[in-house]
Design a protein around this motif. Structure first.
Motif, mmCIF file in Angstrom:
data_model
loop_
_atom_site.group_PDB
_atom_site.id
_atom_site.type_symbol
_atom_site.label_atom_id
_atom_site.label_comp_id
_atom_site.label_asym_id
_atom_site.label_seq_id
_atom_site.Cartn_x
_atom_site.Cartn_y
_atom_site.Cartn_z
ATOM 1 N N LYS A 198 -86.203 -44.945 38.529
ATOM 2 C CA LYS A 198 -86.468 -43.573 38.961
ATOM 3 C C LYS A 198 -86.838 -42.697 37.761
ATOM 4 O O LYS A 198 -86.825 -43.143 36.612
ATOM 5 N N THR A 199 -87.131 -41.457 38.017
ATOM 6 C CA THR A 199 -87.610 -40.541 36.975
ATOM 7 C C THR A 199 -86.631 -40.416 35.821
ATOM 8 O O THR A 199 -87.031 -40.378 34.647
ATOM 9 N N PHE A 200 -85.349 -40.338 36.123
ATOM 10 C CA PHE A 200 -84.348 -40.119 35.072
ATOM 11 C C PHE A 200 -83.581 -41.397 34.726
ATOM 12 O O PHE A 200 -82.393 -41.351 34.390
ATOM 13 N N GLU A 201 -84.250 -42.531 34.779
ATOM 14 C CA GLU A 201 -83.636 -43.803 34.387
ATOM 15 C C GLU A 201 -83.062 -43.694 32.973
ATOM 16 O O GLU A 201 -83.735 -43.225 32.053
ATOM 17 N N SER A 202 -81.812 -44.137 32.811
ATOM 18 C CA SER A 202 -81.142 -44.033 31.508
ATOM 19 C C SER A 202 -80.267 -45.251 31.281
ATOM 20 O O SER A 202 -79.679 -45.801 32.223
ATOM 21 N N PHE A 203 -80.145 -45.651 30.014
ATOM 22 C CA PHE A 203 -79.226 -46.709 29.604
ATOM 23 C C PHE A 203 -78.299 -46.136 28.534
ATOM 24 O O PHE A 203 -78.751 -45.486 27.583
ATOM 25 N N TYR A 204 -77.012 -46.388 28.693
ATOM 26 C CA TYR A 204 -76.004 -45.936 27.731
ATOM 27 C C TYR A 204 -75.322 -47.173 27.168
ATOM 28 O O TYR A 204 -74.798 -47.988 27.923
ATOM 29 N N ARG A 205 -75.308 -47.296 25.849
ATOM 30 C CA ARG A 205 -74.750 -48.486 25.219
ATOM 31 C C ARG A 205 -73.678 -48.098 24.207
ATOM 32 O O ARG A 205 -73.796 -47.074 23.521
ATOM 33 N N GLY A 206 -72.634 -48.911 24.108
ATOM 34 C CA GLY A 206 -71.565 -48.674 23.144
ATOM 35 C C GLY A 206 -70.285 -49.308 23.642
ATOM 36 O O GLY A 206 -70.303 -50.195 24.504
ATOM 37 N N THR A 207 -69.158 -48.865 23.130
ATOM 38 C CA THR A 207 -67.876 -49.308 23.671
ATOM 39 C C THR A 207 -67.613 -48.546 24.977
ATOM 40 O O THR A 207 -68.259 -47.527 25.255
ATOM 41 N N LEU A 208 -66.678 -49.034 25.756
ATOM 42 C CA LEU A 208 -66.339 -48.333 26.989
ATOM 43 C C LEU A 208 -65.911 -46.888 26.698
ATOM 44 O O LEU A 208 -66.272 -45.971 27.444
ATOM 45 N N MET A 209 -65.179 -46.695 25.633
ATOM 46 C CA MET A 209 -64.745 -45.345 25.257
ATOM 47 C C MET A 209 -65.942 -44.482 24.874
ATOM 48 O O MET A 209 -66.034 -43.313 25.275
ATOM 49 N N GLU A 210 -66.892 -45.034 24.131
ATOM 50 C CA GLU A 210 -68.068 -44.267 23.701
ATOM 51 C C GLU A 210 -68.957 -43.908 24.891
ATOM 52 O O GLU A 210 -69.490 -42.790 24.966
ATOM 53 N N ILE A 211 -69.121 -44.846 25.807
ATOM 54 C CA ILE A 211 -69.962 -44.564 26.976
ATOM 55 C C ILE A 211 -69.314 -43.500 27.856
ATOM 56 O O ILE A 211 -69.993 -42.616 28.390
ATOM 57 N N HIS A 212 -67.993 -43.551 27.986
ATOM 58 C CA HIS A 212 -67.293 -42.513 28.745
ATOM 59 C C HIS A 212 -67.573 -41.146 28.137
ATOM 60 O O HIS A 212 -67.834 -40.165 28.856
ATOM 61 N N ALA A 213 -67.554 -41.075 26.815
ATOM 62 C CA ALA A 213 -67.834 -39.804 26.131
ATOM 63 C C ALA A 213 -69.277 -39.357 26.368
ATOM 64 O O ALA A 213 -69.547 -38.167 26.571
ATOM 65 N N GLN A 214 -70.225 -40.300 26.344
ATOM 66 C CA GLN A 214 -71.626 -39.962 26.577
ATOM 67 C C GLN A 214 -71.828 -39.377 27.972
ATOM 68 O O GLN A 214 -72.511 -38.365 28.146
ATOM 69 N N LEU A 215 -71.228 -40.017 28.962
ATOM 70 C CA LEU A 215 -71.406 -39.540 30.332
ATOM 71 C C LEU A 215 -70.651 -38.232 30.575
ATOM 72 O O LEU A 215 -71.070 -37.417 31.395
ATOM 73 N N SER A 216 -69.556 -38.042 29.861
ATOM 74 C CA SER A 216 -68.758 -36.821 30.024
ATOM 75 C C SER A 216 -69.425 -35.610 29.380
ATOM 76 O O SER A 216 -69.087 -34.470 29.710
ATOM 77 N N SER A 217 -70.362 -35.846 28.483
ATOM 78 C CA SER A 217 -70.947 -34.758 27.689
ATOM 79 C C SER A 217 -71.824 -33.817 28.505
ATOM 80 O O SER A 217 -72.079 -32.686 28.094
ATOM 81 N N HIS A 218 -72.307 -34.280 29.662
ATOM 82 C CA HIS A 218 -73.180 -33.428 30.485
ATOM 83 C C HIS A 218 -73.083 -33.875 31.933
ATOM 84 O O HIS A 218 -73.103 -35.069 32.228
ATOM 85 N N ASP A 219 -73.006 -32.903 32.834
ATOM 86 C CA ASP A 219 -72.884 -33.236 34.261
ATOM 87 C C ASP A 219 -74.053 -34.070 34.762
ATOM 88 O O ASP A 219 -73.891 -34.914 35.653
ATOM 89 N N ASP A 220 -75.241 -33.854 34.206
ATOM 90 C CA ASP A 220 -76.416 -34.597 34.658
ATOM 91 C C ASP A 220 -76.278 -36.092 34.410
ATOM 92 O O ASP A 220 -76.874 -36.904 35.126
ATOM 93 N N HIS A 221 -75.510 -36.473 33.376
ATOM 94 C CA HIS A 221 -75.318 -37.888 33.060
ATOM 95 C C HIS A 221 -74.464 -38.610 34.108
ATOM 96 O O HIS A 221 -74.400 -39.838 34.108
ATOM 97 N N GLN A 222 -73.828 -37.829 34.966
ATOM 98 C CA GLN A 222 -72.965 -38.423 35.996
ATOM 99 C C GLN A 222 -73.638 -38.453 37.364
ATOM 100 O O GLN A 222 -73.006 -38.783 38.362
ATOM 101 N N LYS A 223 -74.924 -38.130 37.415
ATOM 102 C CA LYS A 223 -75.641 -38.106 38.684
ATOM 103 C C LYS A 223 -76.373 -39.420 38.918
ATOM 104 O O LYS A 223 -76.811 -40.069 37.978
ATOM 105 N N GLY A 224 -76.503 -39.800 40.182
ATOM 106 C CA GLY A 224 -77.278 -40.997 40.510
ATOM 107 C C GLY A 224 -76.409 -42.192 40.822
ATOM 108 O O GLY A 224 -75.216 -42.080 41.100
ATOM 109 N N GLU A 225 -77.024 -43.362 40.734
ATOM 110 C CA GLU A 225 -76.354 -44.634 41.013
ATOM 111 C C GLU A 225 -76.260 -45.435 39.729
ATOM 112 O O GLU A 225 -77.197 -45.445 38.930
ATOM 113 N N PHE A 226 -75.140 -46.151 39.552
ATOM 114 C CA PHE A 226 -74.840 -46.781 38.276
ATOM 115 C C PHE A 226 -74.646 -48.297 38.405
ATOM 116 O O PHE A 226 -74.097 -48.784 39.392
ATOM 117 N N VAL A 227 -75.096 -49.008 37.370
ATOM 118 C CA VAL A 227 -74.743 -50.408 37.170
ATOM 119 C C VAL A 227 -73.987 -50.473 35.852
ATOM 120 O O VAL A 227 -74.512 -50.056 34.808
#
Length: 285
Positions: A198-227
C-alpha cells in the motif's frame, strides 16, 4: 467455464486476491473470477469493490467465520448443480488466517474438486523483503487477544530456533510487542512490516524493544495491518533444562495428542507411543 482451457465443471477455485495494490491480482485469478458462476467471499462489500475494479458483476455468497459451517451444504448444492465457485477472502490467500478451512475440508471429503489459484500472501510478501532467515520459519497467525493468552502461546515457542511469523492488528500491536519482549527477550531481533503493497508500506527493523519504541514514536506508525517477524532463539536451552511436562501440556492445548507427542519425543528422545498414551490419560482426567 469453457473460457478456461484447464478448468473442470463444478469446481471450487481458491483464489488469492491482492493484499493492497490491486495490480497484484494475477491474470489467472482475473480469468477465474470472470468465468465462475458464483463468488463465495468473506465480506460482500469488500469483494464488490474488487469486482467493480475488474468491471465484473457476479452473484456473491458470504462465507465468514460466523456462518462458514452453515454454508457448506449450500456451496455443495451449487457445485452439484454444475456451478463453478471462486472462494476469496478480503485480502491475500484464503484459509491463511482467514475463513475457508472447514469448507475446503468438507468439499475434499465429499469428492469435490478444489483448485488453488495462487497469488498474494502477506506472510510470504513480508518474509521476502525482511532480511531474516527464511530457510525455516513458523507461521503462528494471530496471537490470542488477551495478554495472558499471548504470553502462554509465546512461552510454548520460546525455544524455537526458526524465524517466527505473526499477524497483528493495529489496536494490539504495541501490547503484543511488549509481551514478546517479556517472554522472548527484549533484545531478540525482529522486523515488523506495515501496510504491505500500500501507499504507506513500512518496514521496522531492530530488537523487539527498539521496534516498540519506533512504533510508539508516532500514532501513524500504529495504523494499518502488521506482519511481525522474530528471529529464532539463538541459544535454546538444552532439552534437559526445559520443563517438558509443562511444555507438553501447552502443546496439547493447541495440537492433537499425536502431534504434540511427536514434538516432545523429538525434543527429549522419549518413546512417542508412551508419550501419546500419557497425553490421552491427561485428557481423560
Amino acid at each position: 467455464m469453457s473460457s478456461l482451457p484447464d478448468s473442470v465443471s463444478a469446481t471450487l477455485y481458491v483464489v488469492a486476491t491482492p493484499i493492497g495494490n490491486l495490480a497484484d491480482l494475477t491474470e489467472r485469478a482475473r480469468q477465474v473470477l470472470s468465468a465462475v458462476n458464483l463468488i463465495a467471499c468473506e465480506d460482500t462489500r469488500h469483494t464488490q469493490r474488487l469486482l467493480q475494479h475488474l468491471g465484473l458483476r457476479k452473484p456473491m455468497l458470504s462465507v465468514h467465520d460466523h456462518n462458514e459451517r452453515d454454508r457448506i451444504q449450500q456451496v455443495m448444492d451449487h457445485l452439484d448443480q454444475g456451478r463453478d465457485i471462486a472462494l476469496v477472502s478480503d485480502a491475500g490467500t484464503p484459509l491463511i488466517s482467514d475463513p475457508g478451512y472447514p469448507l475446503v475440508q468438507a468439499l475434499r471429503q465429499a469428492g469435490h474438486k478444489v483448485v488453488p489459484i495462487p497469488g498474494a500472501s502477506a506472510m510470504i510478501t513480508a518474509l521476502s523483503a525482511a532480511g531474516l532467515p527464511t530457510d525455516r520459519f513458523t507461521f503462528e497467525g494471530f496471537l490470542p487477544h488477551k495478554s495472558s493468552g499471548r504470553k502462554e502461546r509465546l512461552r510454548a515457542i520460546v525455544q524455537d530456533t526458526c524465524t517466527l511469523v505473526f499477524y497483528e492488528a493495529k489496536h494490539r500491536i504495541l501490547n503484543t510487542l511488549e509481551d514478546m519482549s517479556d517472554v522472548l527477550g527484549d533484545q531478540r531481533e525482529a522486523v515488523v512490516a506495515r501496510e504491505l503493497t500500500k501507499t504507506f508500506e513500512s518496514f521496522y527493523r531492530g530488537t523487539l524493544m527498539e521496534i516498540h519504541a519506533q512504533l510508539s514514536s508516532h500514532d501513524d506508525h500504529q495504523k494499518g495491518e502488521f506482519v511481525v517477524m522474530v528471529t529464532g532463539n539463538p541459544a535454546p536451552a538444552p532439552a534437559s533444562e526445559i520443563d517438558t511436562e509443562r511444555l507438553f501440556k501447552l502443546l496439547l492445548a493447541e495440537l492433537p495428542p499425536k502431534k504434540a507427542a511427536a514434538i516432545i519425543a523429538e525434543l527429549t528422545g522419549e518413546n512417542k507411543k508412551e508419550l501419546y498414551q500419557k497425553a490421552l490419560g491427561w485428557k481423560d482426567a
